[in-house]
Design a protein around this motif. Structure first.
Motif, PDB file in Angstrom:
ATOM      1  N   THR A  69       0.920  -1.112  -0.103  1.00 20.97           N
ATOM      2  CA  THR A  69       0.076  -0.079   0.100  1.00 20.97           C
ATOM      3  C   THR A  69       0.906   1.152   0.094  1.00 20.97           C
ATOM      4  N   GLU A  70       0.414   2.276  -0.530  1.00 22.12           N
ATOM      5  CA  GLU A  70       0.958   3.579  -0.578  1.00 22.12           C
ATOM      6  C   GLU A  70       0.045   4.603  -0.412  1.00 22.12           C
ATOM      7  N   PRO A  71       0.132   5.826   0.428  1.00 25.57           N
ATOM      8  CA  PRO A  71      -0.721   6.795   0.502  1.00 25.57           C
ATOM      9  C   PRO A  71      -0.962   7.550  -0.949  1.00 25.57           C
ATOM     10  N   TYR A  72      -2.221   7.988  -1.232  1.00 23.08           N
ATOM     11  CA  TYR A  72      -2.334   8.585  -2.402  1.00 23.08           C
ATOM     12  C   TYR A  72      -1.973   9.878  -2.354  1.00 23.08           C
ATOM     13  N   PHE A  73      -1.611  10.585  -1.243  1.00 24.25           N
ATOM     14  CA  PHE A  73      -1.275  12.103  -1.173  1.00 24.25           C
ATOM     15  C   PHE A  73       0.002  12.216  -1.949  1.00 24.25           C
ATOM     16  N   ASN A  74       0.329  13.112  -2.902  1.00 27.53           N
ATOM     17  CA  ASN A  74       1.435  13.309  -3.718  1.00 27.53           C
ATOM     18  C   ASN A  74       2.252  11.801  -3.920  1.00 27.53           C
ATOM     19  N   ARG A  75       1.341  11.320  -4.670  1.00 24.56           N
ATOM     20  CA  ARG A  75       1.677   9.944  -5.282  1.00 24.56           C
ATOM     21  C   ARG A  75       2.821  10.026  -6.381  1.00 24.56           C
ATOM     22  N   TRP A  76       2.643  11.341  -6.989  1.00 23.86           N
ATOM     23  CA  TRP A  76       3.606  11.835  -7.886  1.00 23.86           C
ATOM     24  C   TRP A  76       5.009  11.612  -7.255  1.00 23.86           C
ATOM     25  N   LYS A  77       5.377  12.276  -5.997  1.00 27.35           N
ATOM     26  CA  LYS A  77       6.759  12.137  -5.516  1.00 27.35           C
ATOM     27  C   LYS A  77       7.072  10.808  -5.321  1.00 27.35           C
ATOM     28  N   LEU A  78       5.956   9.894  -4.536  1.00 26.26           N
ATOM     29  CA  LEU A  78       6.210   8.702  -4.139  1.00 26.26           C
ATOM     30  C   LEU A  78       6.599   7.690  -5.106  1.00 26.26           C
ATOM     31  N   ARG A  79       6.064   7.998  -6.419  1.00 27.32           N
ATOM     32  CA  ARG A  79       6.218   7.113  -7.742  1.00 27.32           C
ATOM     33  C   ARG A  79       7.551   7.601  -8.345  1.00 27.32           C
TER      34      ARG A  79
END
Length: 377
Positions: A69-79
């Motif tokens: 799982t990963e948060p949806y908030f700022n998924r651009w940065k996470l990805r």
């Protein structure tokens, strides 16, 4: 969430146009609900290795993420930021499944602004640079799939999918067809100005008569549909195609599915084999074979791969899911099931009908890592 899930289920039931909705619901009871605003990656799924045409098998590509799982908030940065962005060498992509006449041009302009906000422009200047050097360190590539179908198993068998932020927008099927009719069909010649088409939110008499006379003929004409068979990258054109959104997501390339679709032409099978992910060793992308936003018009894109530059882009567009798959012939409940599985793999699923709603706009801004009050949000 129950209401949202029911809307998606009803949406695909409408696409195949028959009344056996219970058959579809029964087939999905054992599967987690599809989410319009997905905040979690799919968990606990039994993924059977893909059976390729040559008889080989390929397991699901190793995920770049440290958890399921990963948060949806700022998924651009996470990805797209370390350490995830460096876990493979297949590149980083914003993958946009552009359903024709479902707000894709509007979103394309929005994506251009997002790239600029993050300091990763993808304009014609960057295209010029891509012709002079083989790779672009830390680049995020934009790839947009509009006229071809997506293999529903792409999220399992294409390693580039895990390095992508995946977005799609859907639209009510009848509204989408009518929009296509007015954009590229006989409706583009309708004599009344668009602003005068409605009176008290109902069709005018002139429009009603025009639709009654022209829409059935438009739907019954071949409209080039026969010519699209065998042309994987031109599966959809500017003409009527039944079950359009269903076909866009229900493509397949496995031996069993191709047999189901009665695909026996050796030339077609050879093309599927040669460009299938199981036959590729993906390295850094070829930048000039991805998409670029034209500087003259933000809503436009330039993609060398769509210009049939086989010499430079031998495998077509350099991005996830850009390989041949089939979604021809009669559509069945199996195709609905395939399309739903493909839809579940997206990070963002938008509905055009709610583009103007504040909640959806704010949520998309959060996912893309841009301020909710940005002038382009």
């Amino acid at each position: 969430m129950r209401k949202i899930t029911s809307n998606i289920a009803a949406f695909f039931a409408m696409l195949i146009g028959y009344n056996s909705f219970n058959l579809y619901l029964n087939s999905t009871q054992s599967r987690p609900a599809t989410k319009l605003m997905s905040v979690e990656r799919n968990k606990g799924k039994d993924r059977t290795p893909h059976k390729v045409l040559a008889g080989k098998s390929r397991s699901k590509p190793e995920s770049c993420y440290s958890s399921d799982t990963e948060p949806y908030f700022n998924r651009w940065k996470l990805r797209f930021s370390p350490p995830h962005s460096n876990c493979t060498s297949t590149g980083k992509y914003l993958f946009f499944k552009h359903i024709r006449k479902a707000g894709g041009t509007t979103l394309r302009s929005y994506f251009n602004d997002v790239f600029l906000y993050h300091g990763k422009p993808r304009g014609m200047k960057e295209y010029g640079r891509s012709r002079r050097r083989p790779s672009e360190p830390d680049a995020v590539y934009f790839v947009e799939q509009e006229f071809s179908t997506m293999d529903y198993k792409c999220p399992i068998i294409d390693p580039r999918w895990n390095n992508s932020l995946r977005i799609i927008t859907l639209r009510h099927p009848i509204e989408r067809h009518i929009s296509e009719f007015f954009f590229s069909g006989p409706g583009q010649h309708f004599p009344i100005h668009r602003d005068q088409l409605y009176v008290n939110q109902t069709y005018t008499k002139e429009l009603s008569e025009f639709l009654e006379e022209n829409v059935p003929a438009w739907m019954e004409r071949d409209g080039g549909k026969e010519g699209m068979v065998g042309k994987f990258n031109m599966l959809f054109g500017r003409f009527y195609v039944d079950n359009f959104q269903l076909r866009a997501l229900a493509g397949c390339s496995s031996r069993e599915c191709l047999e189901e679709k009665n695909i026996s032409d050796e030339q077609m099978l050879d093309e599927i084999r040669s460009r299938h992910p199981s036959e590729q060793s993906y390295a850094k992308p070829v930048p000039k074979c991805t998409y670029f936003f034209t500087s003259q018009k933000q809503t436009g894109t330039f993609q060398l791969c769509s210009k049939r530059q086989k010499k430079q882009c031998s495998n077509g567009c350099d991005g996830p899911c850009f390989y041949p798959s089939v979604a021809w012939g009669e559509m069945t409940a199996n195709d609905v099931d395939r399309a739903v599985k493909a839809l579940e793999a997206y990070d963002v699923v938008l509905l055009m009908e709610t583009f103007d709603e504040e909640d959806q706009s704010a949520w998309l801004s959060d996912v893309m890592g841009v301020p909710r009050d940005a002038n382009f949000a």
